[in-house]
Write a protein that holds these residues in place. Structure first.
Motif, short mmCIF file in Angstrom:
data_model
loop_
_atom_site.label_atom_id
_atom_site.label_comp_id
_atom_site.label_asym_id
_atom_site.label_seq_id
_atom_site.Cartn_x
_atom_site.Cartn_y
_atom_site.Cartn_z
N GLN A 42 -17.64 -34.23 -1.71
CA GLN A 42 -16.75 -34.77 -2.73
C GLN A 42 -15.49 -35.34 -2.12
O GLN A 42 -14.99 -36.39 -2.56
CB GLN A 42 -16.40 -33.68 -3.75
N THR A 45 -16.37 -38.70 -0.53
CA THR A 45 -16.56 -39.69 -1.59
C THR A 45 -15.21 -40.16 -2.13
O THR A 45 -14.99 -41.35 -2.35
CB THR A 45 -17.40 -39.09 -2.74
N ARG A 46 -14.31 -39.19 -2.34
CA ARG A 46 -12.97 -39.53 -2.85
C ARG A 46 -12.21 -40.41 -1.87
O ARG A 46 -11.55 -41.38 -2.27
CB ARG A 46 -12.19 -38.23 -3.11
#
Length: 263
Positions: A42, A45-46
């Protein structure tokens, strides 16, 4: 070279207790690993989504630019799957369009979308600035003054990416100071979309003028003049929208070529 006991301690925990305790610890660790891996996924991805957003806001990626998954994956040294997740996130934020035929591209907002974005900003930011005039502390006003100094420095050195980011972030900083992260997130998305709209429709809008309007807004906040602050923010957003060529005049050919002019 053999490691010292101290170094070994830093690398991994020292085993304690019976062998059963070690097995239990190992079992707990195996349960934590998927959660850690998911958090890292995550975060990556961020980071990719934020990097693309910054490139759009800072005018390094233009509307319609193709976003090739493999090229982005090579840049960040990740799999295309992770890149695809970041692009889907940006698609939900209306910064990227995804089609089966053309793949991912930086979005190209329509004129109607541009009007709607600024209409929403007018409604949200009028209420936000009214609250800010009543609630911001003196240290927060000082923080805004520092932000203005950063804006001015970027404007004076003609740092286009820097000034674009700072001028846009001014509005998000205000929202965050009110302690409302939901508002800050919504405004961050709207400001990013506004920057994308400006790439397509903005005329010779003066960064100096936007900076001066920000100064006037902060002055009104410092004076606790809510009415003036709201009026100045509404005027500021109106001026930004007014400088967009949403209805450009299409001249006829003779006027373009100055037909009939005598030498």
């Amino acid at each position: 070279m053999p490691r010292s006991p101290a170094n070994l301690t830093a690398i991994r925990p020292v085993a304690r207790g019976k062998a059963a305790a070690g097995k239990k610890q190992a079992a707990l660790g195996s349960k934590r690993r998927p959660a850690v891996a998911e958090a890292e996924l995550q975060d990556t991805t961020r980071r990719i989504a934020e990097a693309i957003t910054a490139a759009i806001v800072e005018r390094r990626l233009m509307p319609g630019t193709k976003l090739a998954e493999q090229k982005i994956a090579d840049i960040f040294k990740v799999s295309r799957t992770i890149v695809r997740q970041a692009l889907h996130q940006l698609s939900r934020d209306k910064l990227v369009t995804l089609t089966q035929a053309r793949g991912a591209r930086v979005a190209q907002p329509s004129e109607e979308e541009a009007r709607q974005v600024f209409e929403v900003r007018q409604m949200l930011e009028a209420a936000m600035i009214k609250r800010a005039a009543a609630e911001l502390s003196e240290p927060q006003i000082a923080q805004l003054r520092q932000h203005l100094r950063d804006e001015e420095a970027a404007v004076q050195r003609t740092d286009v990416p820097g000034r674009t980011h700072l001028l846009a972030d001014f509005h998000v900083v205000l929202a965050r100071m009110l302690g409302n992260e939901a508002l800050a997130d919504i405004l961050r998305e709207l400001v990013s979309r506004s920057s994308l709209i400006s790439l397509m429709y903005q005329s010779a809008h003066s960064a100096e003028h936007s900076f001066a309007e920000h100064v006037a807004i902060v002055d009104a906040l410092a004076a606790r003049d809510a009415r003036a602050a709201v009026k100045l923010m509404q005027s500021h957003l109106h001026n930004v929208e007014r400088n967009l060529r949403l209805n450009p005049r299409v001249p006829d050919l003779p006027s373009v070529l100055h037909a009939g002019d005598t030498p």
